[in-house]
Design an enzyme around this catalytic site. Structure first.
Site, PDB file in Angstrom:
ATOM      1  N   ARG A  63       0.780  -1.224  -0.150  1.00 26.90           N
ATOM      2  CA  ARG A  63      -0.047  -0.111  -0.066  1.00 26.90           C
ATOM      3  C   ARG A  63       0.816   1.308  -0.135  1.00 26.90           C
ATOM      4  O   ARG A  63       0.957   1.780   0.976  1.00 26.90           O
ATOM      5  CB  ARG A  63      -0.690  -0.088   1.182  1.00 26.90           C
ATOM      6  CG  ARG A  63      -1.927  -1.356   1.052  1.00 26.90           C
ATOM      7  CD  ARG A  63      -2.619  -1.068   2.546  1.00 26.90           C
ATOM      8  NE  ARG A  63      -3.664  -2.425   2.580  1.00 26.90           N
ATOM      9  CZ  ARG A  63      -4.442  -2.672   3.508  1.00 26.90           C
ATOM     10  NH1 ARG A  63      -4.568  -1.886   4.758  1.00 26.90           N
ATOM     11  NH2 ARG A  63      -5.234  -3.560   3.416  1.00 26.90           N
ATOM     12  N   ASP A  65       2.377   4.837  -0.179  1.00 26.25           N
ATOM     13  CA  ASP A  65       1.747   6.168   0.289  1.00 26.25           C
ATOM     14  C   ASP A  65       1.649   7.359  -0.735  1.00 26.25           C
ATOM     15  O   ASP A  65       2.311   7.059  -1.965  1.00 26.25           O
ATOM     16  CB  ASP A  65       2.837   6.889   1.380  1.00 26.25           C
ATOM     17  CG  ASP A  65       2.607   5.940   2.653  1.00 26.25           C
ATOM     18  OD1 ASP A  65       1.668   5.297   3.083  1.00 26.25           O
ATOM     19  OD2 ASP A  65       3.586   5.749   3.474  1.00 26.25           O
ATOM     20  N   TYR A 123      12.785  -2.487  -2.364  1.00 26.65           N
ATOM     21  CA  TYR A 123      12.376  -0.808  -2.449  1.00 26.65           C
ATOM     22  C   TYR A 123      13.702  -0.242  -3.260  1.00 26.65           C
ATOM     23  O   TYR A 123      14.732  -0.475  -2.680  1.00 26.65           O
ATOM     24  CB  TYR A 123      11.787  -0.181  -1.266  1.00 26.65           C
ATOM     25  CG  TYR A 123      10.454  -0.732  -1.035  1.00 26.65           C
ATOM     26  CD1 TYR A 123       9.387   0.144  -1.620  1.00 26.65           C
ATOM     27  CD2 TYR A 123      10.343  -1.648  -0.223  1.00 26.65           C
ATOM     28  CE1 TYR A 123       8.112   0.021  -0.954  1.00 26.65           C
ATOM     29  CE2 TYR A 123       8.934  -2.077   0.176  1.00 26.65           C
ATOM     30  CZ  TYR A 123       7.841  -1.326  -0.367  1.00 26.65           C
ATOM     31  OH  TYR A 123       6.469  -1.467  -0.100  1.00 26.65           O
ATOM     32  N   ARG A 211      11.596   5.056   4.263  1.00 26.52           N
ATOM     33  CA  ARG A 211      11.887   6.438   4.350  1.00 26.52           C
ATOM     34  C   ARG A 211      12.501   6.933   5.587  1.00 26.52           C
ATOM     35  O   ARG A 211      13.302   7.647   5.494  1.00 26.52           O
ATOM     36  CB  ARG A 211      10.362   6.864   4.099  1.00 26.52           C
ATOM     37  CG  ARG A 211      10.149   6.878   2.718  1.00 26.52           C
ATOM     38  CD  ARG A 211       8.692   7.190   2.431  1.00 26.52           C
ATOM     39  NE  ARG A 211       8.272   8.699   2.887  1.00 26.52           N
ATOM     40  CZ  ARG A 211       7.146   9.267   3.074  1.00 26.52           C
ATOM     41  NH1 ARG A 211       6.146   8.758   2.716  1.00 26.52           N
ATOM     42  NH2 ARG A 211       7.160  10.392   3.191  1.00 26.52           N
TER      43      ARG A 211
END
Length: 258
Positions: A63, A65, A123, A211
């Site tokens: 999911r 952002d 990622y 992040r």
């Protein structure tokens, strides 16, 4: 989704799986939102529903952002629509906006779930360093206006390899789950034009985990935090010890492994 509805979905004859790439700049994340807010899932379900002549409710591997991008988001949904699998990519892309693309389509078994069947994810996070901001990468990388110490940053990232409690890099607001995760790779690759690419591969990720890691490692690169202090932050299991969250624009869901 209620159990009865899940069973209704599975009674449909096909489990369609898609690999999707998107520019997340103008979307409020991937997960479906109520109007007038628009997420990537809203657009996909609406346009695929037209194509399949069916109501579409999809599951996704991640999911992402608001503002986060993807090369390899994976989704699946159950349908009775009969469009041949080999025609799905072209047909879907003829209906989707330019910032969302179906890359690949296949039929999965009834037990396959894009979310629950995933074994690991990779990622990418892009940082543009240099004295002058590049307007052509501004929506797709975090601009840092100084050179960073790559040696110290790589030393810090190496401490993340293996199995750890990542509470120090976990944002509030995520789903309740164990903070223990395993990272198989955490490194930086240098690209042209002073672009740095963080590559982080693990068996699962917490809310804002990548992040928050990047935000703290960049502070190592700036000399604000030593590699030793970075290790102490990891061990502290306290989000308050780590640096602010890196901007969403630099993050990409690159690949999901099953």
């Amino acid at each position: 989704m209620k159990r009865e509805h899940k069973e209704e979905m599975k009674q449909r004859s096909r489990n369609i799986c898609l690999k999707v790439a998107y520019d997340g700049t103008r979307y409020h994340g991937f997960q479906r939102q109520s109007p007038p807010v628009v997420a990537v899932q809203n657009v996909l379900e609406k346009q695929l529903g037209k194509m399949f002549g069916d109501s579409i409710e999809m599951a996704a591997a991640g999911r992402t952002d608001a503002g986060v991008h993807a090369y390899g988001q994976v989704v699946n949904f159950f349908t009775n629509g009969r469009i041949p699998t080999e025609r799905i990519v072209q047909a879907a892309n003829s209906l989707l906006p330019e910032d969302i693309t179906v890359v690949e389509a296949w039929e999965g078994g009834y037990d396959f779930s894009a979310r629950h069947s995933a074994k690991s994810k990779t990622y990418l996070y892009r940082v543009q360093q240099g004295a002058v901001r590049n307007p052509f990468t501004d929506r797709y990388a975090w601009y840092v206006n100084r050179p960073l110490d790559l040696s110290d940053m790589r030393e810090a990232l190496s401490m993340l390899l293996g199995t750890h409690d990542f509470s120090s890099f976990r944002a509030a607001g995520g789903a309740p789950m164990s903070p223990v995760r395993t990272l198989y790779r955490a490194d930086i690759e240098e690209r042209e034009g002073e672009m740095l690419e963080f590559v982080i591969h693990g068996n699962g990720f917490l809310y804002h985990m990548v992040r928050n890691i990047v935000g703290t490692v960049v502070d190592v690169g700036k000399g604000r935090i030593t590699p030793r202090r970075f290790g102490e932050i990891l061990e502290a299991r306290d989000r308050g010890k780590a640096s602010p969250t890196a901007p969403a624009c630099g993050l990409y869901l690159y690949e999901v492994e099953y």
